[in-house]
Write a protein that holds these residues in place. Sequence first.
Motif, PDB file in Angstrom:
ATOM      1  N   ASP A 209     -16.677  52.693  17.416  1.00  0.00           N
ATOM      2  CA  ASP A 209     -17.764  52.141  18.239  1.00  0.00           C
ATOM      3  C   ASP A 209     -17.619  50.628  18.385  1.00  0.00           C
ATOM      4  O   ASP A 209     -17.957  50.063  19.415  1.00  0.00           O
ATOM      5  N   THR A 210     -17.136  49.985  17.335  1.00  0.00           N
ATOM      6  CA  THR A 210     -17.029  48.519  17.368  1.00  0.00           C
ATOM      7  C   THR A 210     -15.856  48.082  18.237  1.00  0.00           C
ATOM      8  O   THR A 210     -14.761  48.637  18.140  1.00  0.00           O
ATOM      9  N   LYS A 239     -18.665  39.040  12.560  1.00  0.00           N
ATOM     10  CA  LYS A 239     -19.619  40.165  12.529  1.00  0.00           C
ATOM     11  C   LYS A 239     -18.974  41.439  13.065  1.00  0.00           C
ATOM     12  O   LYS A 239     -19.207  42.533  12.567  1.00  0.00           O
ATOM     13  N   GLU A 240     -18.145  41.279  14.102  1.00  0.00           N
ATOM     14  CA  GLU A 240     -17.500  42.470  14.665  1.00  0.00           C
ATOM     15  C   GLU A 240     -16.494  43.069  13.684  1.00  0.00           C
ATOM     16  O   GLU A 240     -16.438  44.286  13.507  1.00  0.00           O
ATOM     17  N   ALA A 243     -18.437  44.983  11.115  1.00  0.00           N
ATOM     18  CA  ALA A 243     -18.902  46.295  11.595  1.00  0.00           C
ATOM     19  C   ALA A 243     -17.739  47.288  11.653  1.00  0.00           C
ATOM     20  O   ALA A 243     -17.875  48.456  11.267  1.00  0.00           O
ATOM     21  N   LEU A 244     -16.599  46.823  12.131  1.00  0.00           N
ATOM     22  CA  LEU A 244     -15.427  47.702  12.212  1.00  0.00           C
ATOM     23  C   LEU A 244     -15.000  48.148  10.806  1.00  0.00           C
ATOM     24  O   LEU A 244     -14.690  49.327  10.580  1.00  0.00           O
ATOM     25  N   GLU A 247     -17.155  50.878   9.558  1.00  0.00           N
ATOM     26  CA  GLU A 247     -16.775  52.167  10.158  1.00  0.00           C
ATOM     27  C   GLU A 247     -15.518  52.737   9.495  1.00  0.00           C
ATOM     28  O   GLU A 247     -15.417  53.938   9.265  1.00  0.00           O
TER      29      GLU A 247
END
Length: 254
Positions: A209-210, A239-240, A243-244, A247
């Motif tokens: 999603d990221t 931040k990305e 998030a990755l 996941e």
Amino acid sequence: MKYIVVINNKGGVGKTTSAVNIAAWLAKFGPRVLLVDLDPSASASIHLGFDKKENKHRTICDFLIAQNRSLADYIYPAKMENLFVLPSEPALSEFYEEIQQEEDTEFFLDRRSFPNKYDIILFDSPPNMGTLALNALAIADYALVPVQTQYLAMSGLEVTNRTIAKAQRHLNPRLKILGYFGTHYDRRTNVAKEVYRLIQKQMGKKVFDTVIGVNSKLIEAYNAQEPILKYAPSARGSKEYRALSEEILKRIKL
Ligand SMILES: Nc1ncnc2c1ncn2[C@@H]1O[C@H](COP(=O)(O)OP(=O)(O)OP(=O)(O)O)[C@@H](O)[C@H]1O
Ligand SMILES: [Mg+2]
């Protein structure tokens, strides 16, 4: 221990930036992470402060020369808790060719050579599907594929997918695709959106999603020889990658 190789046949798609910043975030979450630099350009090593021009550290090339069985002597703590690095250097490319000619195998990595104290071993690989990349594919549990969200991204991806499939058939039946993620995503352009949609259509649920957007702080962090989470923790790129990495942790189920 989970072995993950960051791989894409195409150059400049964000393999190294991703390998370093994912390794750093994973280490921040708690697991012990070893980043193995298999690219003679050594950019992941330099990103973490291991530039052979400036330091006297040993590298994976010295490991090959010594014909040592254990990699422990070539691994260094990076400037962050739980993060370790096995650096590379430019001499790896010539030396590696010599070894291949002298010995009858092109495979020099063995899962047993890695000290049993890391939770995740992440490989950065060169921008070709040569034998250095194959060495990682031969022992990895997972392939992790960054895809630049620009035209022609899909053609590079075909070569990458074919090589992964070949490695699964002939070298390593355990190898799985952990997933694909978009990089260099420029939110202002339609091209990025279109290519990203195409990636989702072709790869389905395997796409994370990221998405990693274009962020100049990532380039600055490389120049400062620090992971983005240290250099600019609140930057979008940081931040990305966080998030990755979350996941990724969910998918590998440590
Ligand atoms: N999200 C991003 N935003 C802006 N610049 C980026 C981003 N990701 C990577 N870069 C920059 O793009 C260039 C290529 O990235 P990187 O070195 O990570 O790609 P690579 O796939 O490892 O390249 P190579 O195939 O040459 O090893 C570098 O200068 C890097 O700093
Ligand atoms: Mg690279």
